[in-house]
Design a protein around this motif. Structure first.
Motif, PDB file in Angstrom:
ATOM      1  N   ARG A 247       0.832  -1.205   0.000  1.00  0.00           N
ATOM      2  CA  ARG A 247       0.000   0.000   0.000  1.00  0.00           C
ATOM      3  C   ARG A 247       0.868   1.258   0.000  1.00  0.00           C
ATOM      4  O   ARG A 247       0.588   2.221  -0.734  1.00  0.00           O
ATOM      5  CB  ARG A 247      -0.920  -0.001   1.224  1.00  0.00           C
ATOM      6  N   ASP A 248       1.909   1.269   0.826  1.00  0.00           N
ATOM      7  CA  ASP A 248       2.780   2.448   0.875  1.00  0.00           C
ATOM      8  C   ASP A 248       3.569   2.608  -0.417  1.00  0.00           C
ATOM      9  O   ASP A 248       3.849   3.723  -0.858  1.00  0.00           O
ATOM     10  CB  ASP A 248       3.726   2.361   2.068  1.00  0.00           C
ATOM     11  N   CYS A 249       3.919   1.476  -1.036  1.00  0.00           N
ATOM     12  CA  CYS A 249       4.606   1.536  -2.322  1.00  0.00           C
ATOM     13  C   CYS A 249       3.695   2.172  -3.368  1.00  0.00           C
ATOM     14  O   CYS A 249       4.138   2.979  -4.202  1.00  0.00           O
ATOM     15  CB  CYS A 249       5.033   0.137  -2.745  1.00  0.00           C
ATOM     16  N   MET A 256       0.695   6.449 -10.952  1.00  0.00           N
ATOM     17  CA  MET A 256       1.362   5.424 -11.740  1.00  0.00           C
ATOM     18  C   MET A 256       1.221   4.044 -11.086  1.00  0.00           C
ATOM     19  O   MET A 256       1.092   3.016 -11.762  1.00  0.00           O
ATOM     20  CB  MET A 256       2.850   5.774 -11.890  1.00  0.00           C
ATOM     21  N   GLY A 257       1.213   4.000  -9.762  1.00  0.00           N
ATOM     22  CA  GLY A 257       1.142   2.732  -9.062  1.00  0.00           C
ATOM     23  C   GLY A 257      -0.175   2.004  -9.236  1.00  0.00           C
ATOM     24  O   GLY A 257      -0.250   0.797  -9.018  1.00  0.00           O
ATOM     25  N   PHE A 258      -1.222   2.734  -9.624  1.00  0.00           N
ATOM     26  CA  PHE A 258      -2.539   2.126  -9.780  1.00  0.00           C
ATOM     27  C   PHE A 258      -2.797   1.636 -11.201  1.00  0.00           C
ATOM     28  O   PHE A 258      -3.870   1.109 -11.481  1.00  0.00           O
ATOM     29  CB  PHE A 258      -3.624   3.136  -9.376  1.00  0.00           C
ATOM     30  N   TRP A 260      -2.293  -0.733 -14.615  1.00  0.00           N
ATOM     31  CA  TRP A 260      -2.061  -2.159 -14.833  1.00  0.00           C
ATOM     32  C   TRP A 260      -0.605  -2.442 -15.196  1.00  0.00           C
ATOM     33  O   TRP A 260      -0.092  -3.521 -14.962  1.00  0.00           O
ATOM     34  CB  TRP A 260      -2.996  -2.641 -15.936  1.00  0.00           C
ATOM     35  N   GLU A 261       0.071  -1.454 -15.783  1.00  0.00           N
ATOM     36  CA  GLU A 261       1.447  -1.666 -16.226  1.00  0.00           C
ATOM     37  C   GLU A 261       2.432  -1.793 -15.057  1.00  0.00           C
ATOM     38  O   GLU A 261       3.501  -2.375 -15.202  1.00  0.00           O
ATOM     39  CB  GLU A 261       1.900  -0.513 -17.137  1.00  0.00           C
ATOM     40  N   ALA A 262       2.089  -1.239 -13.910  1.00  0.00           N
ATOM     41  CA  ALA A 262       2.978  -1.313 -12.750  1.00  0.00           C
ATOM     42  C   ALA A 262       2.810  -2.656 -12.046  1.00  0.00           C
ATOM     43  O   ALA A 262       1.731  -3.264 -12.071  1.00  0.00           O
ATOM     44  CB  ALA A 262       2.679  -0.163 -11.785  1.00  0.00           C
ATOM     45  N   ASP A 263       3.887  -3.127 -11.389  1.00  0.00           N
ATOM     46  CA  ASP A 263       3.829  -4.402 -10.678  1.00  0.00           C
ATOM     47  C   ASP A 263       3.343  -4.250  -9.244  1.00  0.00           C
ATOM     48  O   ASP A 263       3.086  -5.255  -8.573  1.00  0.00           O
ATOM     49  CB  ASP A 263       5.218  -5.056 -10.652  1.00  0.00           C
ATOM     50  N   VAL A 264       3.230  -3.012  -8.774  1.00  0.00           N
ATOM     51  CA  VAL A 264       2.921  -2.793  -7.364  1.00  0.00           C
ATOM     52  C   VAL A 264       1.586  -3.427  -6.988  1.00  0.00           C
ATOM     53  O   VAL A 264       1.455  -4.084  -5.946  1.00  0.00           O
ATOM     54  CB  VAL A 264       2.890  -1.281  -7.054  1.00  0.00           C
ATOM     55  N   HIS A 265       0.574  -3.232  -7.817  1.00  0.00           N
ATOM     56  CA  HIS A 265      -0.754  -3.746  -7.477  1.00  0.00           C
ATOM     57  C   HIS A 265      -0.760  -5.267  -7.410  1.00  0.00           C
ATOM     58  O   HIS A 265      -1.541  -5.872  -6.661  1.00  0.00           O
ATOM     59  CB  HIS A 265      -1.797  -3.244  -8.476  1.00  0.00           C
TER      60      HIS A 265
END
Length: 292
Positions: A247-249, A256-258, A260-265
């Motif tokens: 969540r903090d990441c 950008m974190g939300f 689909w291209e990011a791995d964070v989610h």
């Protein structure tokens, strides 16, 4: 007491990381998300078996590696870092009992906290057949962890070693999202400077590091003692670190974190699913409280 890793343990961790980075990198993770891709990469499963991943704790005379629970924790921590999909824990724990599991030729899953991961893709489902005959598919929040729910099995037999290995995977994810946040904070600029220079972002990253390291100490200690209560505490801390760090990441990455291209989610979704496997947080808290 010295909890520092030995040279052999560091070499094992490095070897597993090298194997997974070469075989299941970011591109492979994205490929696995393709709905047209095979549900479970059997070739990768056999490669893990050939590398001794599932046979780490089997005696050498039985074709295993002959290592202990601390070494298994290190291997599963690396699997958690890269979000390696599949019922790794169940197959690992079945290596001695199910023919072919140690070599990665057979995929084994098990009922865990009322959930059965990868049930349709598994060759063997551990547990009483009547427990899974009425299993119903769920729409999993994690696209890489298909789930079935089994009614009335939430309070089934305890499996401390399974809980510890799940905690190790959570620890790997918590460490990875901390690294991702720090790297992004160094690279992303606003108002002419890296966002990592802002106090609010510094605090987020520092809190992530503290969570991961506290969980690391608990997970490593539980791997040494093998104590049921130590394992319960380790899973509580690792679940919390994995979910909150993800969540903090996301917060550090901003909008950008939300995407689909990011791995964070993906780390957040996997952390949610793992937290629902094995001993529940409530049961662990009650057990720890009763022991005080």
């Amino acid at each position: 007491m010295d909890f520092q890793l030995t040279d052999d343990q560091r070499a094992l961790r490095g070897g597993v990381r090298e194997l997974l980075e070469g075989r299941f990198d970011g591109a492979a993770l994205r490929d696995a998300l393709d709905p047209d891709a095979p549900s479970l990469d059997r070739a990768l499963w056999r490669e893990l078996g050939d590398a001794g991943f599932f046979a780490l704790r089997l005696p050498e005379e039985e074709g295993g590696v002959g290592l202990g629970l601390p070494e298994a924790v290190l291997a599963f921590e690396e699997a958690g870092r890269v979000l390696l999909p599949g019922p790794l824990v169940a197959t690992f724990l079945a290596a001695r009992d199910v023919a072919g599991a140690a070599r990665g030729e057979v995929v084994v899953t098990a009922v865990s906290g009322g959930l059965v991961p990868w049930m349709d893709e598994a060759d063997v489902v551990r547990g009483d057949a009547s427990d899974v005959s009425g299993a119903v598919p769920l729409r999993s929040v994690d696209p890489l962890t298909p789930l079935h729910r089994v009614a009335g099995s939430e309070s089934g037999a305890k499996a401390p070693e399974a809980d510890l290995l799940i905690a190790a995977e959570q620890l790997g994810s918590a460490g990875r999202t901390c690294e991702m946040a720090v790297r992004y904070a160094r690279e992303r600029t606003q108002f002419g400077q890296a966002i990592g220079a802002f106090q609010a972002v510094k605090h987020l990253c520092a809190q992530m590091l503290v969570r991961a390291e506290v969980a690391r100490g608990a997970v490593y200690a539980a791997a040494v003692t093998g104590d049921v209560l130590d394992i319960a505490g380790a899973k509580l801390l690792a679940d919390d670190a994995a979910v909150r760090n993800a969540r903090d990441c996301l917060q550090v990455h901003g909008g950008m974190g939300f995407t689909w291209e990011a791995d964070v989610h993906l780390h957040l979704k996997r952390a949610w699913v793992r937290a629902g496997l094995g001993q529940s947080a409530r049961d662990a808290e009650e057990g720890l409280a009763a022991a005080l």
